[in-house]
Scaffold this active site. Structure first.
Site, PDB file in Angstrom:
ATOM      1  CE1 TYR A  72     -22.681  11.679 -56.660  1.00 27.48           C
ATOM      2  CE2 TYR A  72     -24.355  13.397 -56.542  1.00 27.48           C
ATOM      3  CZ  TYR A  72     -23.051  13.008 -56.786  1.00 27.48           C
ATOM      4  OH  TYR A  72     -22.120  13.942 -57.152  1.00 27.48           O
ATOM      5  CB  ALA A  73     -30.640   6.900 -57.591  1.00 21.60           C
ATOM      6  CG  ASN A  74     -25.646   4.855 -57.983  1.00 26.95           C
ATOM      7  OD1 ASN A  74     -26.163   4.463 -59.015  1.00 26.95           O
ATOM      8  ND2 ASN A  74     -25.044   6.042 -57.891  1.00 26.95           N
ATOM      9  CG  ASP A 113     -27.517   6.669 -61.215  1.00 25.85           C
ATOM     10  OD1 ASP A 113     -26.613   6.210 -61.951  1.00 25.85           O
ATOM     11  OD2 ASP A 113     -27.304   7.598 -60.408  1.00 25.85           O
ATOM     12  CG  HIS A 147     -22.840 -14.769 -45.265  1.00 29.03           C
ATOM     13  ND1 HIS A 147     -21.997 -14.954 -44.211  1.00 29.03           N
ATOM     14  CD2 HIS A 147     -23.626 -13.709 -44.933  1.00 29.03           C
ATOM     15  CE1 HIS A 147     -22.259 -14.059 -43.277  1.00 29.03           C
ATOM     16  NE2 HIS A 147     -23.245 -13.291 -43.702  1.00 29.03           N
ATOM     17  CG  HIS A 183     -20.204   9.212 -56.502  1.00 30.07           C
ATOM     18  ND1 HIS A 183     -21.218   8.285 -56.573  1.00 30.07           N
ATOM     19  CD2 HIS A 183     -19.900   9.543 -57.783  1.00 30.07           C
ATOM     20  CE1 HIS A 183     -21.524   8.066 -57.840  1.00 30.07           C
ATOM     21  NE2 HIS A 183     -20.741   8.818 -58.590  1.00 30.07           N
TER      22      HIS A 183
END
Length: 139
Positions: free
Chosen positions: A128-130, A28, A20, A106
């Site tokens: 920024y595909a994170n 990316d 948890h 970022h």
């Protein structure tokens, strides 16, 4: 052979050992991965596997309670950002649990990856595909 969607043994182990509030990053192809953080590199070529495919499979195998993204993701890559939001909404509908979605800069996102249990690198080449997923509980 496993019947579920997740076939990668490293990812299966990662999901099975999450506690948890543990965090995992799905990123990316260009996100810097900090030294000392476990790296699971799925990238084969540009776009393979995609960010959203990886997100879908990870959500099918793990319970999360929240997600963290860079503010720039929504600004620079709105279509893929909206696809992520749609996946999170679908997860909420399936589980009946409300998921938090936190936006940070970022730079802060990159610093936050240092405390991830693992970073899963995709072949995604969209800026920024994170996302950082925070593990939840199934009860």
């Amino acid at each position: 052979m496993k019947k579920s969607a997740l076939l990668n043994s490293e990812l299966s182990y990662l999901v099975a050992t999450l506690g948890h509030t543990d965090e995992i990053t799905i990123c990316d192809a260009g996100l810097p991965i900090p030294d000392g953080v476990s790296r699971i590199d799925l990238a084969l070529t540009h776009g393979v596997p995609s960010f959203i495919e990886t997100v879908r499979v990870m959500l099918s195998e793990s319970q999360i309670e929240g997600a963290i993204v860079a503010t720039e993701f929504a600004e620079v890559s709105p279509e893929l950002y909206q696809a992520l939001v749609a996946e999170l909404q679908c997860e909420e509908e399936k589980t009946g649990k409300v998921l938090s979605l936190t936006h940070v800069s970022h730079e802060e996102f990159k610093q936050r990856t240092e405390s991830s249990k693992a970073v899963v690198r995709t072949g995604e080449c969209t800026p920024y595909a994170n996302v950082i997923f925070q593990a939840g509980v199934v009860f």
